[in-house]
Structures are given as structure tokens and as C-alpha cells.
Write a protein that holds these residues in place. Structure first.
Motif, PDB file in Angstrom:
ATOM      1  N   ASP A 100       0.035  -1.202   0.118  1.00  0.00           N
ATOM      2  CA  ASP A 100       0.273   0.084  -0.355  1.00  0.00           C
ATOM      3  C   ASP A 100       1.089   0.811  -0.009  1.00  0.00           C
ATOM      4  OD1 ASP A 100      -2.070   1.004  -0.133  1.00  0.00           O
ATOM      5  OD2 ASP A 100      -3.010   0.666   1.832  1.00  0.00           O
ATOM      6  N   ASP A 148       1.545   7.321  -4.065  1.00  0.00           N
ATOM      7  CA  ASP A 148       1.424   8.831  -3.814  1.00  0.00           C
ATOM      8  C   ASP A 148       0.335   8.871  -4.536  1.00  0.00           C
ATOM      9  OD1 ASP A 148       3.414   9.221  -5.367  1.00  0.00           O
ATOM     10  OD2 ASP A 148       4.885   8.485  -3.680  1.00  0.00           O
ATOM     11  N   SER A 149       0.196  10.796  -4.459  1.00  0.00           N
ATOM     12  CA  SER A 149       0.288  11.627  -5.595  1.00  0.00           C
ATOM     13  C   SER A 149       0.895  12.080  -7.148  1.00  0.00           C
ATOM     14  CB  SER A 149       0.265  13.151  -5.028  1.00  0.00           C
ATOM     15  OG  SER A 149       1.063  13.386  -4.760  1.00  0.00           O
ATOM     16  N   SER A 183       2.013   8.604  -8.567  1.00  0.00           N
ATOM     17  CA  SER A 183       1.557   7.139  -8.941  1.00  0.00           C
ATOM     18  C   SER A 183       1.132   7.653  -9.808  1.00  0.00           C
ATOM     19  CB  SER A 183       1.369   6.319  -8.552  1.00  0.00           C
ATOM     20  OG  SER A 183       1.625   6.438  -6.507  1.00  0.00           O
ATOM     21  N   HIS A 187      -5.767   0.747  -0.048  1.00  0.00           N
ATOM     22  CA  HIS A 187      -6.448   2.304  -0.132  1.00  0.00           C
ATOM     23  C   HIS A 187      -5.643   3.763  -0.423  1.00  0.00           C
ATOM     24  CE1 HIS A 187      -8.218   5.875   1.134  1.00  0.00           C
ATOM     25  NE2 HIS A 187      -9.419   5.181   1.833  1.00  0.00           N
ATOM     26  N   SER A 188      -4.100   3.759  -0.281  1.00  0.00           N
ATOM     27  CA  SER A 188      -3.759   4.733  -0.993  1.00  0.00           C
ATOM     28  C   SER A 188      -3.674   4.975  -2.876  1.00  0.00           C
ATOM     29  CB  SER A 188      -2.026   4.580  -0.104  1.00  0.00           C
ATOM     30  OG  SER A 188      -1.097   3.650  -1.413  1.00  0.00           O
ATOM     31  N   THR A 208      -6.158   5.038  -4.320  1.00  0.00           N
ATOM     32  CA  THR A 208      -7.211   6.762  -4.645  1.00  0.00           C
ATOM     33  C   THR A 208      -6.374   7.905  -4.550  1.00  0.00           C
ATOM     34  OG1 THR A 208      -7.677   7.200  -2.011  1.00  0.00           O
ATOM     35  CG2 THR A 208      -8.800   5.585  -3.160  1.00  0.00           C
ATOM     36  N   SER A 209      -5.576   7.855  -4.212  1.00  0.00           N
ATOM     37  CA  SER A 209      -3.923   9.680  -4.206  1.00  0.00           C
ATOM     38  C   SER A 209      -3.351   9.210  -5.492  1.00  0.00           C
ATOM     39  CB  SER A 209      -3.344   9.525  -2.549  1.00  0.00           C
ATOM     40  OG  SER A 209      -2.165   8.309  -3.072  1.00  0.00           O
ATOM     41  N   ALA A 210      -3.485   8.371  -6.344  1.00  0.00           N
ATOM     42  CA  ALA A 210      -2.288   8.496  -7.728  1.00  0.00           C
ATOM     43  C   ALA A 210      -2.694   9.348  -8.325  1.00  0.00           C
ATOM     44  CB  ALA A 210      -2.792   6.935  -8.063  1.00  0.00           C
ATOM     45  N   GLY A 213     -13.755   6.733  -4.277  1.00  0.00           N
ATOM     46  CA  GLY A 213     -12.951   7.397  -5.050  1.00  0.00           C
ATOM     47  C   GLY A 213     -12.364   6.801  -6.194  1.00  0.00           C
TER      48      GLY A 213
END
Length: 369
Positions: free
Chosen positions: A294, A297-298, A300, A318-319, A321-323, A343
Motif C-alpha cells: 500500500d 501516492d500523488s 503514481s 487504499h493509497s 485513491t491518491s494516485a 474514490g
């Protein structure tokens, strides 16, 4: 006297220059022997191979203007060449074999005989030993059989080796890793077996290594992780086993990695999913286990992320969703469990992208109870 003599000099010079660039009789004879082993009934490309000067108007033949030696043979069965357009055909058809007479053209730099579908027989062994100037060897889309010459590594100037879509057998020659100038290697869709040479990483100039759809076995050499120029690596559709080297995720320019349809096991290295340059990752149809790291990050950015048909367990990451972007995502047919995060990218997935897991719930699957 000088008034009469001087105007003749340009004429004499042109005659001498023309003589210098004429095709040598030995090169012409080698080309005609090469032609005699092939049959091309539809396009008539060999009808132009007439006359004494093979440097002039012989289809697909080009010569070095400084010495008249044949330097380039380019015969493509699938292209936008006018000869195909005029014939009304989408592709050509050529049968026969590659004659060893090609090896008499010892100043050859490019040899392209591609996509003719019915050229059979082995790759002449002498290509590896008698063509020291060769830079491009491009023979895909035929029916070549036998093994890649064991001495292929002697082609020290080769930058492109493309033998894809043939019926070659045997193993990848150990000498291949000595080709220090090689930039493009494509052995896709053959019947090559045995392991990938452990020192494959010695190919420091290589930018594309395409070895998919063969019968390669053994482990993925960790030396590949040291290839700083490699952008595309495709080992899919083989019988590779063992774990995925974690240093593949640290390769500076790797943008696509296909390891699908093998027998790989162990965990997914977190470094692969943390890589900021890797945009296409396919690890599907293996025996990978453990949890999906997991670690997104932003920064990805994945156009393709396919982890389907493995033995992965735990939660959906869950991470993710920040990609920054996730295009095609497939986590189906694993042992994942729990609630699917809300998301992007999960809110626009089809159910098939998450189907076949142990106990996942939430959109786009059934509601959690």
C-alpha cells in the motif's frame, strides 16, 4: 594544349567516379544466389534484379557510394511501399530459405527480410562470423527454424536484433550479452527455452528487451536491474519462476514491465509500485502471494496495472485513491478481502476488475453487510 585538355578533366573524373561506385561482380553474384533461394510470386520485386550494376535500381538494395559495395538489403513484406500499393495487396508472400551466399556481402550493414510469412530454414551460421559491419539484423515474421547462432555475439556493431515471430528453438546464446552496442532486442513469439543468461544486464545500451511468448524458464536475472537505459522489458508468456527482483523497481527509465503468464512466486516488491517512471505493469497469471504493498501516492501514474490471477491476499490498497492517474486496473481472481475503497480509480471500475476474490464487498461489487 591546356585549353583543349582542361574541359576533359570533369568528364574523366565522372567516368572514374562512376566506375568506382559500380557494383562488384562478386556482390552481384552473391545477390543472385540469394535471390535463387527465394520465391516471391505476387509483387515481382526480384524482376528489378537485372543488369550488371546491382547498385542501380535493384529493389531493396543500396550500396556504399564510396566503394560501390552492397551495404543495405531491405525487403519488407508489410509496409507502405508503393510496390505493395500498386499490387493491391496488404502484404507480400515469400517462400524459400535464406542462402548463406548473403555472407559473401562482407560490407553489409543492414539486413532486413521481414514479414514474408513463409521463409523457412535456419539462420545461416555465417551471418555471425562473416558480416563484421552489420548493425541491423531484422528478420521477423517468417518461419525461420533452428537455433540462434552461438557466435552471434561476434556482431560487435549490432544495434538491432529482431528475430520475432519465427519458430526458433534452443537457448539464448551466452555470447549475446557481449553485444555492447545492442539497443533493441526482440525475440518475441519463438520456441526459445532454457534460462535467460545471468549476465543479461551486461547489455548496458539496451533500451528494449522483448522476449515474450517463448518457453524460457528459470529465474529473472537480478543483473537486469542494473540496466540504466532499459525502457521496455517484456518477459510475458514464458515459464519463469522464482521471485521478482526488487531492483527492477529502481531502474531509472523503465516505463513498461510485462511479466504476465509465468510461474513467478513470492511477494510483489514495493519498489515496483513506488516507481515513478513505470507506467505499464502487468504481473497477471502468476503465483504471487502476500499483500499488495500500500505504497501509492500523488506521483503514481499507471496506464496499466494488472495483478489479476494470482494468490494475493489482504485488503485492496487504499493509497491507490491518491494516485495521479490509474487507467486499466485489474485485481480480479486473487484472495483479496474487505471493503473496496471509495474514490478514483475504484469508482469507475467494472465489476470484472475485482471479481473472483474471496470476500470483497462494496462498489462495483455487492454491498457490504
Amino acid at each position: 594544349m591546356s585549353t583543349f585538355f582542361m574541359p576533359l578533366l570533369p568528364v574523366l573524373f565522372l567516368c572514374l567516379f562512376h566506375t568506382a561506385i559500380s557494383c562488384p561482380a562478386s556482390d552481384r553474384a552473391a545477390l543472385l544466389d540469394f535471390k535463387a533461394s527465394l520465391s516471391e510470386p505476387y509483387l515481382g520485386i526480384f524482376t528489378s534484379w537485372t543488369g550488371t550494376d546491382c547498385c542501380t535500381n535493384w529493389y531493396g538494395v543500396n550500396c556504399d557510394p564510396t566503394n560501390g559495395r552492397v551495404a543495405d538489403i531491405t525487403l519488407r513484406g508489410e509496409s507502405e511501399d508503393p510496390i505493395l500499393v500498386r499490387s493491391g495487396r496488404m502484404s507480400g508472400l515469400m517462400s524459400g530459405k535464406l542462402s548463406s551466399s548473403i555472407c559473401k556481402l562482407d560490407r553489409l550493414t543492414n539486413l532486413v527480410v521481414a514479414d514474408w510469412k513463409q521463409i523457412t530454414g535456419p539462420l545461416p551460421e555465417c551471418i555471425a562470423t562473416s558480416l563484421p559491419m552489420l548493425r541491423i539484423l531484422d528478420l521477423p515474421g517468417n518461419r525461420l527454424t533452428g537455433q540462434i547462432p552461438s557466435s552471434i555475439g561476434k556482431l560487435s556493431h549490432l544495434t538491432v536484433l529482431n528475430l520475432a515471430d519465427n519458430q526458433l528453438t534452443g537457448k539464448i546464446p551466452a555470447s549475446l550479452t557481449a553485444m555492447s552496442d545492442l539497443k533493441h532486442l526482440d525475440l518475441t513469439n519463438n520456441c526459445l527455452s532454457d534460462s535467460i543468461p545471468s549476465d543479461f544486464g551486461n547489455l548496458k545500451m539496451l533500451s528494449r528487451a522483448l522476449l515474450a511468448r517463448n518457453q524460457l524458464s528459470g529465474s529473472i536475472p537480478s543483473s537486469i536491474g542494473n540496466m540504466n537505459r532499459l525502457a521496455d522489458l517484456d518477459l510475458g508468456g514464458n515459464k519463469l519462476s522464482g521471485s521478482i527482483p526488487s531492483n527492477l523497481g529502481s531502474m531509472p527509465v523503465l516505463s513498461s514491465l510485462y511479466l504476465d503468464d509465468n510461474k513467478l512466486s513470492g511477494n510483489i516488491p514495493a519498489t515496483l509500485l513506488q516507481s515513478k517512471g513505470l507506467g505499464m505493469l502487468n504481473l497477471s497469471r502468476n503465483a504471487l502471494s502476500g499483500e499488495i504493498p500500500d505504497v501509492f501516492d500523488s506521483k503514481s501514474y499507471f496506464m496499466v496495472l494488472d495483478l489479476s490471477y494470482n494468490k494475493l491476499s489482504g485488503h485492496v490498497p487504499h493509497s491507490l485513491t491518491s494516485a495521479a492517474y490509474v487507467g486499466h486496473l485489474d485485481l480480479s481472481h486473487n484472495h483479496l478481502c474487505g471493503t473496496i475503497p471509495t474514490g478514483s480509480p475504484y469508482d469507475h471500475l467494472e465489476a470484472t476488475s475485482l471479481a473472483g476474490n474471496a470476500c470483497l464487498c462494496g462498489f462495483p461489487l455487492s454491498k457490504c453487510e
